[in-house]
Design an enzyme around this catalytic site. Sequence first.
Site, PDB file in Angstrom:
ATOM      1  N   GLY A 123     -36.823  51.468   4.620  1.00 54.40           N
ATOM      2  CA  GLY A 123     -35.887  51.108   5.678  1.00 54.40           C
ATOM      3  C   GLY A 123     -36.255  49.793   6.333  1.00 54.40           C
ATOM      4  O   GLY A 123     -35.613  48.783   6.136  1.00 54.40           O
ATOM      5  N   CYS A 124     -37.317  49.779   7.102  1.00 58.07           N
ATOM      6  CA  CYS A 124     -37.719  48.598   7.864  1.00 58.07           C
ATOM      7  C   CYS A 124     -38.655  47.738   7.045  1.00 58.07           C
ATOM      8  O   CYS A 124     -39.494  48.234   6.314  1.00 58.07           O
ATOM      9  CB  CYS A 124     -38.401  49.040   9.156  1.00 58.07           C
ATOM     10  N   GLY A 125     -38.528  46.424   7.195  1.00 62.05           N
ATOM     11  CA  GLY A 125     -39.353  45.531   6.408  1.00 62.05           C
ATOM     12  C   GLY A 125     -40.602  45.056   7.110  1.00 62.05           C
ATOM     13  O   GLY A 125     -41.299  44.187   6.608  1.00 62.05           O
ATOM     14  N   LEU A 126     -40.896  45.587   8.298  1.00 67.40           N
ATOM     15  CA  LEU A 126     -42.003  45.040   9.072  1.00 67.40           C
ATOM     16  C   LEU A 126     -43.076  46.071   9.387  1.00 67.40           C
ATOM     17  O   LEU A 126     -43.936  45.833  10.218  1.00 67.40           O
ATOM     18  CB  LEU A 126     -41.481  44.448  10.394  1.00 67.40           C
TER      19      LEU A 126
END
Length: 290
Positions: A123-126
């Site tokens: 989902g999130c890239g960070l």
Amino acid sequence: MSEAIMLDTSLDAVAFCEGARSLAVRGVRAGRAFAVHDWVADEVPVALEYNGISHAVMLATPLDLEDFALGFSLSEGILGAAHELYAVEEVVSELGITLRLQVASSAFARLKERRRSMAGRTGCGLCGTESLAQVARDLPVLTDQTPLEREAISRAMSQFFSFQTLQQATGAVHAAAWCSAQGEVMWLREDVGRHNALDKLIGALAAQDVDAASGFIAVTSRASFEMVQKTAMAGVPLLAAVSAPTSYAVATAQRARMTLVGFARQQDLVVYCDSGRLTLEPSLDNAHAH
């Protein structure tokens, strides 16, 4: 779930689907109960090790993993070029898959300078990024000004679904495709994660020494800043997404002088950032055809 699988209680409708597994399911459609076998996309932990040092664990579809290893390493700035990757060994265990990469000493030194821990970026890239300075790294400025007609994007989008074999079987994966300037889908990769699909595509282009700047990338997802960042790292001057971009993605595209297109569906599209590459008016040939 495809209609063919819905109505067939055997696996004959789709005899084999790489990257998926068959599961018995029950449900109701149009008021009628059913019990069939259906294909479900595989998702497994994939660990990347560089010269024996663990760096990242991703949740990914276990297809085209050598492309994934190369593309991830390039798009994350660990490798400066494909030749810095010497070998990839795939080790399967009960816990998942480990990709053991042997890389050049210069790449390994680069990795140690900017180590960050990233777990499960479906989902999130960070996830695991340690500071704001690690988010927006230096990007190449894309200088190619070869005009691209909007019909090329429409042509690519019209072909997209027919190439998405895993998506057709499971309905659960994203795709990223590299398309020629004429809009022909030349390379496509699929994965449960949109970032992973793009990394696999970037790896395939690098492994085949494709002139990536001569075409554009199309994706089935929204255009997050990281999708823009990875596209820029691959030297591709235009990214077309089926869904919308974010404001950070637009700002990142502006910084790299990339053309960013969203809501690319059939004949429609929205241009959020342009560097003079995209022609919106119909070409003379198409105008005469009408």
